[in-house]
Design an enzyme around this catalytic site. Structure first.
Site, PDB file in Angstrom:
ATOM      1  N   SER A  74       3.592  -3.780  24.808  1.00  0.00           N
ATOM      2  CA  SER A  74       3.197  -3.303  26.140  1.00  0.00           C
ATOM      3  C   SER A  74       1.690  -3.348  26.329  1.00  0.00           C
ATOM      4  O   SER A  74       1.197  -3.658  27.415  1.00  0.00           O
ATOM      5  CB  SER A  74       3.687  -1.868  26.349  1.00  0.00           C
ATOM      6  OG  SER A  74       5.089  -1.863  26.445  1.00  0.00           O
ATOM      7  N   GLN A 101      39.824   2.308  46.957  1.00  0.00           N
ATOM      8  CA  GLN A 101      38.469   2.600  47.434  1.00  0.00           C
ATOM      9  C   GLN A 101      37.500   2.856  46.263  1.00  0.00           C
ATOM     10  O   GLN A 101      36.324   2.494  46.340  1.00  0.00           O
ATOM     11  CB  GLN A 101      38.520   3.818  48.356  1.00  0.00           C
ATOM     12  CG  GLN A 101      37.320   3.895  49.265  1.00  0.00           C
ATOM     13  CD  GLN A 101      37.413   5.074  50.216  1.00  0.00           C
ATOM     14  OE1 GLN A 101      37.556   6.217  49.779  1.00  0.00           O
ATOM     15  NE2 GLN A 101      37.349   4.786  51.498  1.00  0.00           N
ATOM     16  N   ARG A 123       7.395 -12.915  35.991  1.00  0.00           N
ATOM     17  CA  ARG A 123       8.186 -11.735  36.411  1.00  0.00           C
ATOM     18  C   ARG A 123       9.015 -12.025  37.660  1.00  0.00           C
ATOM     19  O   ARG A 123      10.095 -11.456  37.828  1.00  0.00           O
ATOM     20  CB  ARG A 123       7.254 -10.532  36.588  1.00  0.00           C
ATOM     21  CG  ARG A 123       6.752 -10.023  35.247  1.00  0.00           C
ATOM     22  CD  ARG A 123       5.581  -9.055  35.354  1.00  0.00           C
ATOM     23  NE  ARG A 123       5.095  -8.709  34.007  1.00  0.00           N
ATOM     24  CZ  ARG A 123       3.982  -8.042  33.765  1.00  0.00           C
ATOM     25  NH1 ARG A 123       3.212  -7.639  34.756  1.00  0.00           N
ATOM     26  NH2 ARG A 123       3.626  -7.779  32.518  1.00  0.00           N
ATOM     27  N   GLN A 126      33.236  -1.660  33.332  1.00  0.00           N
ATOM     28  CA  GLN A 126      34.085  -0.537  33.754  1.00  0.00           C
ATOM     29  C   GLN A 126      35.282  -1.035  34.579  1.00  0.00           C
ATOM     30  O   GLN A 126      36.415  -0.614  34.369  1.00  0.00           O
ATOM     31  CB  GLN A 126      33.235   0.445  34.581  1.00  0.00           C
ATOM     32  CG  GLN A 126      33.936   1.749  34.908  1.00  0.00           C
ATOM     33  CD  GLN A 126      34.165   2.612  33.669  1.00  0.00           C
ATOM     34  OE1 GLN A 126      33.481   2.436  32.653  1.00  0.00           O
ATOM     35  NE2 GLN A 126      35.128   3.512  33.730  1.00  0.00           N
ATOM     36  N   ARG A 158      44.379  -7.641  39.022  1.00  0.00           N
ATOM     37  CA  ARG A 158      44.886  -6.527  38.194  1.00  0.00           C
ATOM     38  C   ARG A 158      45.604  -5.504  39.073  1.00  0.00           C
ATOM     39  O   ARG A 158      45.009  -4.957  40.004  1.00  0.00           O
ATOM     40  CB  ARG A 158      43.683  -5.881  37.490  1.00  0.00           C
ATOM     41  CG  ARG A 158      44.024  -4.722  36.626  1.00  0.00           C
ATOM     42  CD  ARG A 158      44.549  -5.190  35.305  1.00  0.00           C
ATOM     43  NE  ARG A 158      44.777  -4.072  34.397  1.00  0.00           N
ATOM     44  CZ  ARG A 158      45.505  -4.156  33.313  1.00  0.00           C
ATOM     45  NH1 ARG A 158      46.104  -5.280  32.977  1.00  0.00           N
ATOM     46  NH2 ARG A 158      45.656  -3.097  32.535  1.00  0.00           N
ATOM     47  N   GLN A 161       8.976   0.176  32.487  1.00  0.00           N
ATOM     48  CA  GLN A 161       8.008   1.282  32.588  1.00  0.00           C
ATOM     49  C   GLN A 161       6.613   0.695  32.868  1.00  0.00           C
ATOM     50  O   GLN A 161       5.867   1.214  33.710  1.00  0.00           O
ATOM     51  CB  GLN A 161       8.003   2.108  31.280  1.00  0.00           C
ATOM     52  CG  GLN A 161       9.242   2.976  31.088  1.00  0.00           C
ATOM     53  CD  GLN A 161      10.516   2.187  30.816  1.00  0.00           C
ATOM     54  OE1 GLN A 161      10.497   1.121  30.208  1.00  0.00           O
ATOM     55  NE2 GLN A 161      11.654   2.712  31.263  1.00  0.00           N
ATOM     56  N   GLU A 204       8.787  -9.511  29.130  1.00  0.00           N
ATOM     57  CA  GLU A 204       7.757  -9.805  30.151  1.00  0.00           C
ATOM     58  C   GLU A 204       7.219  -8.517  30.798  1.00  0.00           C
ATOM     59  O   GLU A 204       6.932  -8.470  31.988  1.00  0.00           O
ATOM     60  CB  GLU A 204       8.269 -10.825  31.172  1.00  0.00           C
ATOM     61  CG  GLU A 204       8.545 -12.157  30.485  1.00  0.00           C
ATOM     62  CD  GLU A 204       8.348 -13.391  31.320  1.00  0.00           C
ATOM     63  OE1 GLU A 204       7.734 -13.306  32.396  1.00  0.00           O
ATOM     64  OE2 GLU A 204       8.799 -14.461  30.874  1.00  0.00           O
ATOM     65  N   GLY A 205       7.117  -7.490  29.959  1.00  0.00           N
ATOM     66  CA  GLY A 205       6.638  -6.179  30.409  1.00  0.00           C
ATOM     67  C   GLY A 205       7.819  -5.272  30.691  1.00  0.00           C
ATOM     68  O   GLY A 205       8.638  -5.573  31.550  1.00  0.00           O
ATOM     69  N   THR A 206       7.914  -4.177  29.955  1.00  0.00           N
ATOM     70  CA  THR A 206       9.051  -3.260  30.158  1.00  0.00           C
ATOM     71  C   THR A 206       9.046  -2.750  31.606  1.00  0.00           C
ATOM     72  O   THR A 206       8.011  -2.803  32.292  1.00  0.00           O
ATOM     73  CB  THR A 206       8.939  -2.034  29.236  1.00  0.00           C
ATOM     74  OG1 THR A 206       7.750  -1.315  29.610  1.00  0.00           O
ATOM     75  CG2 THR A 206       8.871  -2.416  27.769  1.00  0.00           C
TER      76      THR A 206
HETATM   77  N1  COS Z   1      -3.765 -10.806  37.495  1.00  0.00           N
HETATM   78  C1  COS Z   1      -5.107 -10.936  37.373  1.00  0.00           C
HETATM   79  N2  COS Z   1      -5.885 -10.044  36.727  1.00  0.00           N
HETATM   80  C2  COS Z   1      -5.281  -8.976  36.172  1.00  0.00           C
HETATM   81  C3  COS Z   1      -3.892  -8.772  36.259  1.00  0.00           C
HETATM   82  C4  COS Z   1      -3.131  -9.732  36.962  1.00  0.00           C
HETATM   83  N3  COS Z   1      -1.813  -9.598  37.085  1.00  0.00           N
HETATM   84  N4  COS Z   1      -3.579  -7.627  35.613  1.00  0.00           N
HETATM   85  C5  COS Z   1      -4.723  -7.122  35.153  1.00  0.00           C
HETATM   86  N5  COS Z   1      -5.766  -7.942  35.483  1.00  0.00           N
HETATM   87  C6  COS Z   1      -7.168  -7.741  35.202  1.00  0.00           C
HETATM   88  C7  COS Z   1      -7.644  -6.462  35.866  1.00  0.00           C
HETATM   89  O1  COS Z   1      -8.061  -6.703  37.178  1.00  0.00           O
HETATM   90  C8  COS Z   1      -8.787  -6.053  34.966  1.00  0.00           C
HETATM   91  O2  COS Z   1      -9.913  -6.827  35.276  1.00  0.00           O
HETATM   92  P1  COS Z   1     -11.320  -6.139  35.631  1.00  0.00           P
HETATM   93  O3  COS Z   1     -11.622  -5.240  34.464  1.00  0.00           O
HETATM   94  O4  COS Z   1     -12.271  -7.288  35.782  1.00  0.00           O
HETATM   95  O5  COS Z   1     -11.076  -5.375  36.872  1.00  0.00           O
HETATM   96  C9  COS Z   1      -8.340  -6.509  33.578  1.00  0.00           C
HETATM   97  O6  COS Z   1      -7.356  -7.538  33.807  1.00  0.00           O
HETATM   98  C10 COS Z   1      -7.712  -5.398  32.799  1.00  0.00           C
HETATM   99  O7  COS Z   1      -6.618  -4.884  33.539  1.00  0.00           O
HETATM  100  P2  COS Z   1      -6.067  -3.411  33.306  1.00  0.00           P
HETATM  101  O8  COS Z   1      -7.215  -2.458  33.243  1.00  0.00           O
HETATM  102  O9  COS Z   1      -4.999  -3.167  34.322  1.00  0.00           O
HETATM  103  O10 COS Z   1      -5.434  -3.543  31.846  1.00  0.00           O
HETATM  104  P3  COS Z   1      -4.664  -2.444  31.019  1.00  0.00           P
HETATM  105  O11 COS Z   1      -4.959  -2.757  29.596  1.00  0.00           O
HETATM  106  O12 COS Z   1      -4.908  -1.085  31.551  1.00  0.00           O
HETATM  107  O13 COS Z   1      -3.112  -2.660  31.300  1.00  0.00           O
HETATM  108  C11 COS Z   1      -0.955  -3.676  31.486  1.00  0.00           C
HETATM  109  C12 COS Z   1      -2.484  -3.704  31.687  1.00  0.00           C
HETATM  110  C13 COS Z   1      -0.399  -2.489  30.727  1.00  0.00           C
HETATM  111  C14 COS Z   1      -0.350  -3.692  32.866  1.00  0.00           C
HETATM  112  C15 COS Z   1      -0.730  -4.971  30.743  1.00  0.00           C
HETATM  113  O14 COS Z   1      -1.205  -4.863  29.414  1.00  0.00           O
HETATM  114  C16 COS Z   1       0.694  -5.443  30.727  1.00  0.00           C
HETATM  115  O15 COS Z   1       1.193  -6.003  31.695  1.00  0.00           O
HETATM  116  N6  COS Z   1       1.370  -5.248  29.579  1.00  0.00           N
HETATM  117  C17 COS Z   1       2.668  -5.823  29.365  1.00  0.00           C
HETATM  118  C18 COS Z   1       2.492  -7.118  28.677  1.00  0.00           C
HETATM  119  C19 COS Z   1       3.689  -7.970  28.748  1.00  0.00           C
HETATM  120  O16 COS Z   1       4.234  -8.213  29.817  1.00  0.00           O
HETATM  121  N7  COS Z   1       4.110  -8.455  27.605  1.00  0.00           N
HETATM  122  C20 COS Z   1       5.208  -9.330  27.514  1.00  0.00           C
HETATM  123  C21 COS Z   1       4.706 -10.632  26.992  1.00  0.00           C
HETATM  124  S1  COS Z   1       5.738 -11.982  27.293  1.00  0.00           S
HETATM  125  S2  COS Z   1       7.508 -11.450  26.713  1.00  0.00           S
END
Ligand code: COS
Length: 378
Positions: free
Chosen positions: A130, A277, A241, A334, A266, A365, A361-363
Site C-alpha cells: 500500500s 421474490q 484502476r 447463495q 431450479r 481502503q 492495484e491499491g486496496t
Molecule cells: N497522478 C499523478 N501524481 C500523483 C498521483 C497520481 N495519481 N498520486 C500521487 N501523486 C503525486 C502527488 O501529487 C504528490 O506530488 P507532490 O508532492 O509534487 O504534490 C506525490 O505524488 C506524492 O503523493 P502523496 O502525498 O499522495 O503520496 P502518499 O505516499 O501519501 O500516498 C498512496 C499515496 C497511498 C495513495 C499511494 O502510495 C498508493 O496509491 N498506494 C497503493 C499502491 C498500489 O496501488 N500498489 C499496487 C501496485 S500494482 S498491483
C-alpha cells in the site's frame, strides 16, 4: 451518459465472447485446479491482438482508447479473469513508458508486447504494498549504467515476462521522491524469478517474486527522469484502476447471468426459484450495482481519454466495481446453494477470483484514501 456501444465495440466484444466460449471457458476449471498459466490459450489471444490493445498502431498495436478497452476487458473477465489479467498487465507497464519514455523505449516495449511478450510492472515489495513510496529495492548510478539490487513481490506475469518495469529507489529516506523506473530485460545477469504464489483465485494468472542482484542497466533504460518513478507509477495505476473496474464488472455480470440461468431452472417448490421474490430482489440488486459499476468505469475512461487527471474517478470505479463483484459472486453462490459451493458450477471460482480485485492495484481502503483526499481538496 448512456451505455451505447459503437459498431466497432460490438464487433470486438462479440469476437471476445466467441473466443472465451470456445477456447477458454471449457478449460478454465482444469487450469484453475492446477494453478497453471494457460500459455497456449494466451498465445491464441495474443494472435487476436488482445494483449496489445493500448499499443499505438505505429508499433503494430490496436491503439484503442480507454473507453473501448474498458468494454473489451469487461468481456474478457466475463469469460476468465486470470486470462484477462495476464493479457492486460503489460499494457499497464506500457502506459508508463508511453507517457514518460523515449521513442526508442516505446518502440522496444511496444513491439515486444505486440509480438506476444510480457512486461511486468514491478512496483510492489514484500514490505511495501500500500505504501508504494516506501520501496527498498535500490539503485546506484555507475558510469554509463545503473546497478539495481533488491526484490519485488506479488508481480503479475513475472515468471513469463521478457522485460520488467522496475521501480527502485536511490535512497529510501527520499520516500516518494526517491523512486525511478527502469526497463530491465529478464535475461540481464543478476535477474532471477523467485517463488510463485499459490493463490486462492485468479489462478490462471502468474504471480511471482523477482530478485535483482547487481543488475546492470544501461542509462538509456531509465524511463523519464530520476525521482519521477512514484508519480509515473501513480499515473499508470490511475488507468490500471479503470481497467480493474471494467474487469470486476465483467466478473459481476457473469455471476448475475449464471444466477439467472440457474434460478430459471431450479424448481424445489414446483416452480422456478426465479419466481420467488426473495431471489428476485437479490437479482435486482445485482443488476442495479452492475449497471452503476459499468457507468462509473465508463465515466473514468471517458475523462481519461479527454486528457484529464482521473485519480478520484478511477479509484471510485475500481473500489465500487470490485466491491460489487464480491457481493454479486457471493450472492450467486447463495442462489446456487449447494451447487454454488461445488466446483461443478463456475460461481465458486468467480467468488475466489473476485476477491483480489478488492486488493490489487491499491486496496479498496487505499482507494478511499485517494477519493477522500480529492473530495476534501475540492
Ligand atoms: N497522478 C499523478 N501524481 C500523483 C498521483 C497520481 N495519481 N498520486 C500521487 N501523486 C503525486 C502527488 O501529487 C504528490 O506530488 P507532490 O508532492 O509534487 O504534490 C506525490 O505524488 C506524492 O503523493 P502523496 O502525498 O499522495 O503520496 P502518499 O505516499 O501519501 O500516498 C498512496 C499515496 C497511498 C495513495 C499511494 O502510495 C498508493 O496509491 N498506494 C497503493 C499502491 C498500489 O496501488 N500498489 C499496487 C501496485 S500494482 S498491483
Amino acid at each position: 451518459m448512456a451505455i451505447i456501444l459503437t459498431e466497432e465495440q460490438k464487433e470486438l466484444k462479440a469476437l471476445i465472447r466467441e473466443f472465451m466460449e470456445n477456447e477458454v471457458i471449457p478449460f478454465a476449471q482444469e487450469y484453475d485446479e492446477r494453478g497453471e498459466f494457460p500459455e497456449e490459450i494466451l498465445k491464441k489471444a495474443h494472435e487476436m491482438g488482445l494483449g496489445c490493445m493500448n499499443i499505438e498502431e505505429e508499433f503494430g498495436g490496436s491503439g484503442l482508447n480507454n473507453e473501448t478497452m474498458a468494454v473489451l476487458i469487461e468481456e474478457m473477465a466475463y469469460g476468465e479473469a486470470g486470462v484477462s489479467t495476464s493479457l492486460t498487465v503489460s499494457g499497464l507497464a506500457y502506459e508508463c513508458i508511453r507517457d514518460f519514455g523515449s521513442q526508442e523505449q516505446k518502440k522496444l516495449i511496444g513491439e515486444a508486447i505486440v509480438a506476444g511478450k510480457y512486461i511486468s510492472f514491478a512496483l510492489t515489495e514484500a514490505d511495501s504494498g500500500s505504501n508504494a513510496g516506501a520501496a527498498r529495492c535500490g539503485y546506484v548510478a555507475d558510469g554509463d549504467e545503473y546497478v539495481i539490487n533488491g526484490s519485488k513481490a506479488f508481480i503479475t506475469n513475472a515468471s513469463y515476462a521478457d522485460y520488467h518495469l522496475v521501480f527502485a529507489t536511490k535512497d529510501p529516506a527520499l520516500g516518494v521522491r526517491g523512486l525511478s523506473a527502469f526497463i530491465v530485460a529478464n535475461d540481464t545477469p543478476g535477474v532471477s524469478r523467485g517463488k510463485k504464489e499459490n493463490k486462492m483465485g485468479l489462478r490462471l494468472s502468474n504471480t511471482s517474486d523477482l530478485h535483482f542482484d547487481n543488475v546492470r542497466v544501461p542509462k538509456d533504460m531509465l524511463v523519464g527522469k530520476e525521482g519521477l518513478g512514484f508519480k509515473m507509477a501513480m499515473t499508470s495505476l490511475d488507468v490500471g484502476r479503470i481497467l480493474i473496474g471494467a474487469a470486476a464488472t465483467g466478473i459481476a455480470q457473469r455471476a448475475l447471468d449464471e444466477s439467472v440461468k440457474y434460478a430459471k431452472q431450479r424448481s424445489p417448490f414446483g416452480q422456478p426459484i426465479a419466481t420467488h421474490q426473495a431471489v428476485q430482489f437479490i437479482i435486482a440488486d445485482m443488476a442495479i450495482e452492475i449497471e452503476a459499476a459499468r457507468l462509473l468505469t465508463k465515466n473514468a475512461a471517458i475523462l481519461k481519454d479527454q486528457g484529464m487527471r482521473i485519480s478520484k474517478e478511477a479509484a471510485m470505479a475500481k473500489s465500487f466495481a470490485s466491491d460489487v463483484a464480491m457481493r454479486a459472486t457471493t450472492d450467486a453462490v447463495q442462489i446456487l446453494g449447494g451447487y454454488g459451493y461445488s466446483k461443478e458450477y463456475p460461481v465458486e471460482k468467480l467468488m475466489r477470483d473476485a476477491k483480489v480485485y478488492q486488493i490489487f492495484e491499491g486496496t479498496n481502503q487505499i482507494q478511499r484514501m485517494v477519493i477522500a483526499g480529492a473530495v476534501l481538496k475540492e
